[in-house]
Design an enzyme around this catalytic site. Sequence first.
Site, PDB file in Angstrom:
ATOM      1  N   ASP A  95       0.825  -1.193   0.000  1.00  0.00           N
ATOM      2  CA  ASP A  95       0.000   0.000   0.000  1.00  0.00           C
ATOM      3  C   ASP A  95       0.865   1.251   0.000  1.00  0.00           C
ATOM      4  O   ASP A  95       1.488   1.574   1.005  1.00  0.00           O
ATOM      5  CB  ASP A  95      -0.888  -0.032   1.253  1.00  0.00           C
ATOM      6  CG  ASP A  95      -1.794   1.185   1.336  1.00  0.00           C
ATOM      7  OD1 ASP A  95      -1.881   1.929   0.348  1.00  0.00           O
ATOM      8  OD2 ASP A  95      -2.415   1.376   2.389  1.00  0.00           O
ATOM      9  N   ASP A 310      -1.666   7.145  -6.585  1.00  0.00           N
ATOM     10  CA  ASP A 310      -1.842   6.081  -5.610  1.00  0.00           C
ATOM     11  C   ASP A 310      -2.112   4.746  -6.276  1.00  0.00           C
ATOM     12  O   ASP A 310      -3.210   4.477  -6.744  1.00  0.00           O
ATOM     13  CB  ASP A 310      -2.992   6.419  -4.668  1.00  0.00           C
ATOM     14  CG  ASP A 310      -3.127   5.385  -3.571  1.00  0.00           C
ATOM     15  OD1 ASP A 310      -2.333   4.425  -3.565  1.00  0.00           O
ATOM     16  OD2 ASP A 310      -4.017   5.527  -2.729  1.00  0.00           O
TER      17      ASP A 310
END
Length: 483
Positions: A95, A310
Amino acid sequence: MRRKSYPFCFIVLVIFLNFSSRRVNGGGVFKVDSKFAGLGKSLSAFREHDSLRHLQLSAGVDLPIGGTGRPDAVGLYYTKIGIGTPSEDYYVQVDTGSDIMWVNCINCQQCPRTGYRGLELTQYNPKDSLTGKLVACDQEFCKEIMRGSSGCTANETCLYTEVYGDGSFSMGYFVEDFVQYDRVSGDLQTQSANGSVIFGCGAGPSADLSSSDDALDGVLGFGKANSSMISQLASSGRVKNMFAHCLDGVNGGGIFAIGHVVQPKVNMTALVPNQSHYNVNMTAIDVGHATLIIPREVFMLEDETGAIIDSGTTLAYLPEAIYQPLVLKILSWQPDLKLQTVHDDYTCFDYSESIDDGFPPVTFHFGNSLLLKVYPHDYLFPFEGLMCVGWQNSGVLSGDKKNITLLGDLVLSNKLVLYDLENQTIGWTDYNCSSSITLKDEITGSVHLVGAHSISSASNKSAQKAFIFVFLMALLHGLCSDL
Ligand SMILES: *[C@@H]1O[C@H](CO)[C@@H](O)[C@H](O)[C@H]1NC(C)=O
Ligand SMILES: *[C@@H]1O[C@H](CO)[C@@H](O)[C@H](O)[C@H]1NC(C)=O
Ligand SMILES: *[C@@H]1O[C@H](CO)[C@@H](O)[C@H](O)[C@H]1NC(C)=O
Ligand SMILES: *[C@@H]1O[C@H](CO)[C@@H](O)[C@H](O)[C@H]1NC(C)=O
Ligand SMILES: *[C@@H]1O[C@H](CO)[C@@H](O)[C@H](O)[C@H]1NC(C)=O
Ligand SMILES: *[C@@H]1O[C@H](CO)[C@@H](O)[C@H](O)[C@H]1NC(C)=O
Ligand SMILES: *[C@@H]1O[C@H](CO)[C@@H](O)[C@H](O)[C@H]1NC(C)=O
Ligand SMILES: *[C@@H]1O[C@H](CO)[C@@H](O)[C@H](O)[C@H]1NC(C)=O
Ligand SMILES: *[C@@H]1O[C@H](CO)[C@@H](O)[C@H](O)[C@H]1NC(C)=O
Ligand SMILES: *[C@@H]1O[C@H](CO)[C@@H](O)[C@H](O)[C@H]1NC(C)=O
């Protein structure tokens, strides 16, 4: 489309204030969290001195990844990492939007034993590991993390709570143990190496993590803060604080490596300073050869936080003032389409010809002339027999998420994305994620190839049936009040 959207509550302040979001089903939010800014100095000084004597890094680290970011499958990427003595394997979601690593610990009663695509899950027990130890409140790491909050003294354990964008969370205490990873030792070769790392020991499941179809052992945060594993590893000085990923949107898996990437060559742009995420200045958008007419202020919204890059978000979110003209322009290439809205969210149409021939590429311009070209096969995806538009309108999101610009896997897949945390820059280039990249050994100057992996069978039909948007993304605190 089981999980629709945005419980964008992250960062709950318990003792540890954090903003990260592992998986976000819908928009995002961004603001600078000043608590984290500046967390670096003493932390890394401490690490250098204390915990990294055992590292044997040089060229870098090869993280074998599995999973997929495709919106029509369970979208998540994960890696396998060994922890403890003797070492056991844990599957953790990678992540770029959060800043710590954690795994579920032994006292988690409701944590599932079987997870994503049948992976066997393991609960870490610091007492079973010869090298595992608790991190106390008066340790430098904990002091830094808890800067500004009180109530943690001397020999107490160092607690944390991390709440993600989809409402799931991990709560527990910090431990320190040896982490085993694959050190790059030659062309497409690795050797097992270890380093002492501080990470979270999750003491309880969140509602979300206890459902097993997307459950893993934990999360490996690749965010900017110095508390991340990469920052801890890099402060040994033997590997660059740089990493790169190439997420294979076609076959799943891809390349994920820590170290100094020298091939392919990648043009870079500066990260907007003082942001908790990877934010960059977007300056223009082309559809085909036409530049969209967008008021300059639109790119300057949200206090100049820019566009957030992201890899943990599946789709891409654009402010109303960009989304509307962009989608109109794209669809103008096929004026006869009959549009329908599927599951309230997705603009879809029937189209059976080649989408790359029938629709234009979209090119985003960033500072330093960096371009990001997104092809029709990236931004259109098949669903329920239709083609659906992957672009999402963040203008319909509520609160702080409104009009954010968030670029996820939709635009980042099949590109080598390079994060240079030393120079605070980011860049990318179109790339074949089934091939390999070259890392440079900082000590010897020699270069080594790092290849692609796909650590699980990439196509589990049963898992793919679930149409779930899983987003990894980073957010910040304060959002809870917004819900
Ligand atoms: C991390 O540490 C470095 C070096 O001490 C510092 O320059 C940087 O600002 C820190 N980063 C963050 C996000 O605190
Ligand atoms: C495929 O996924 C299903 C459900 O997620 C799981 O039960 C099954 O074990 C998986 N099969 C393989 C071969 O991974
Ligand atoms: C923690 O500190 C208290 C008071 O200083 C002491 O009584 C206690 O034994 C300590 N506990 C541990 C585990 O060291
Ligand atoms: C770490 O690596 C060193 C050197 O390879 C090895 O001697 C040691 O046993 C390893 N420690 C752990 C905990 O794996
Ligand atoms: C980098 O930018 C230069 C000019 O700004 C351009 O000629 C070159 O093709 C770019 N390289 C890549 C890999 O994008
Ligand atoms: C982003 O753009 C703003 C406005 O043009 C500028 O002030 C700022 O320096 C830029 N930031 C970066 C990192 O390029
Ligand atoms: C970033 O934050 C620091 C501390 O809050 C401040 O001193 C600095 O001026 C800020 N930099 C920018 C570019 O806003
Ligand atoms: C979002 O964008 C729309 C269209 O430009 C604008 O009317 C609205 O005020 C914006 N909302 C926020 C919160 O910026
Ligand atoms: C980082 O910046 C320094 C100084 O500007 C430069 O010499 C170096 O080449 C940069 N590193 C990379 C990987 O671009
Ligand atoms: C990508 O690289 C792999 C491995 O080198 C190769 O087999 C494949 O043909 C390449 N794909 C394309 C589209 O070039």
